[in-house]
Design a protein around this motif. Structure first.
Motif, mmCIF file in Angstrom:
data_model
loop_
_atom_site.group_PDB
_atom_site.id
_atom_site.type_symbol
_atom_site.label_atom_id
_atom_site.label_comp_id
_atom_site.label_asym_id
_atom_site.label_seq_id
_atom_site.Cartn_x
_atom_site.Cartn_y
_atom_site.Cartn_z
ATOM 1 N N ARG A 38 18.826 12.992 15.543
ATOM 2 C CA ARG A 38 19.716 12.110 16.292
ATOM 3 C C ARG A 38 19.950 10.805 15.542
ATOM 4 O O ARG A 38 19.032 10.256 14.944
ATOM 5 C CB ARG A 38 19.106 11.754 17.645
ATOM 6 N N LEU A 39 21.144 10.318 15.673
ATOM 7 C CA LEU A 39 21.503 8.979 15.198
ATOM 8 C C LEU A 39 22.248 8.311 16.335
ATOM 9 O O LEU A 39 23.260 8.841 16.812
ATOM 10 C CB LEU A 39 22.365 9.045 13.943
ATOM 11 N N GLU A 78 19.100 3.595 15.942
ATOM 12 C CA GLU A 78 17.880 4.379 15.810
ATOM 13 C C GLU A 78 18.185 5.772 15.291
ATOM 14 O O GLU A 78 19.294 6.281 15.440
ATOM 15 C CB GLU A 78 17.115 4.458 17.128
ATOM 16 N N GLY A 79 17.179 6.356 14.692
ATOM 17 C CA GLY A 79 17.234 7.739 14.244
ATOM 18 C C GLY A 79 15.972 8.437 14.700
ATOM 19 O O GLY A 79 14.896 7.826 14.745
ATOM 20 N N SER A 80 16.095 9.714 15.058
ATOM 21 C CA SER A 80 14.918 10.441 15.532
ATOM 22 C C SER A 80 15.021 11.921 15.190
ATOM 23 O O SER A 80 16.103 12.434 14.907
ATOM 24 C CB SER A 80 14.727 10.266 17.042
ATOM 25 N N TYR A 81 13.877 12.566 15.240
ATOM 26 C CA TYR A 81 13.784 14.011 15.032
ATOM 27 C C TYR A 81 12.939 14.572 16.166
ATOM 28 O O TYR A 81 11.917 13.995 16.539
ATOM 29 C CB TYR A 81 13.128 14.341 13.692
ATOM 30 N N GLY A 95 10.633 8.873 15.739
ATOM 31 C CA GLY A 95 11.823 8.175 15.259
ATOM 32 C C GLY A 95 11.541 6.753 14.825
ATOM 33 O O GLY A 95 10.407 6.270 14.867
#
Length: 173
Positions: free
Chosen positions: A166-167, A141-144, A129
């Motif tokens: 996710r955000l 934040e953003g993630s995978y 992320g």
């Protein structure tokens, strides 16, 4: 000619001084605690028909700076997919481009709380992320993430692995 040489020397010196300023917000081996929460967009893969769901997550974290560029973050999150509840424990290595922007990646342990619809109650996932700090306290934040095993049972014969985007927003104490 002498003035040009002095001007170039002054320009080089001030440029070097500007780029080598010590960042006063960095303190090695300090740990910061915080909270985060946001939205999950989760898909169940490895089944004949992928299923998707938008849900919420919330958690606590501790972030320790190891050096100017690297840190480590421990988390404990509560995440929901459909009617299933997960406890997630990521261990993330962080790379700081500067005090505003960093990227992170690492393994995550997933524990399924409700065992009615499971294929496995435990799984390991990989997470990657990016995080942007608006201030010393607030960030987005953003993630995978992608699970390595089929953990969720979709039907009597099919189970699949979770993939999540996710955000979130967070607050550092």
């Amino acid at each position: 000619m002498k003035q040009s040489f002095l001007f170039v020397l002054l320009l080089i010196g001030t440029t070097h001084a500007a780029f080598t300023q010590d960042d006063t917000s960095f303190v090695k081996n300090t740990t910061i605690f915080g909270v985060k929460g946001g939205l999950n967009y989760t898909s169940i893969l490895s089944v004949p028909e992928n299923t998707n769901d938008i849900s919420l997550f919330a958690g606590l974290f501790a972030e320790t700076r190891l050096s100017r560029r690297f840190g480590i973050q421990y988390e404990l999150r509560y995440s929901v997919y459909s009617t299933m509840e997960f406890i997630e424990a990521p261990l993330l290595l962080k790379y700081y481009f500067n005090e505003k922007l960093n990227v992170f990646f690492g393994p995550r342990l997933d524990f399924l709380v409700d065992d009615n619809e499971i294929a496995k109650s435990f799984s390991v996932a990989a997470e990657i992320g990016i995080q942007y700090n608006f201030s010393s306290h607030f960030f987005i934040e953003g993630s995978y993430s992608l699970a390595s095993e089929n953990q969720v049972r979709v039907s009597a014969f099919d189970s699949g692995s979770r993939s999540s985007v996710r955000l979130g927003i967070g607050y550092k104490f």
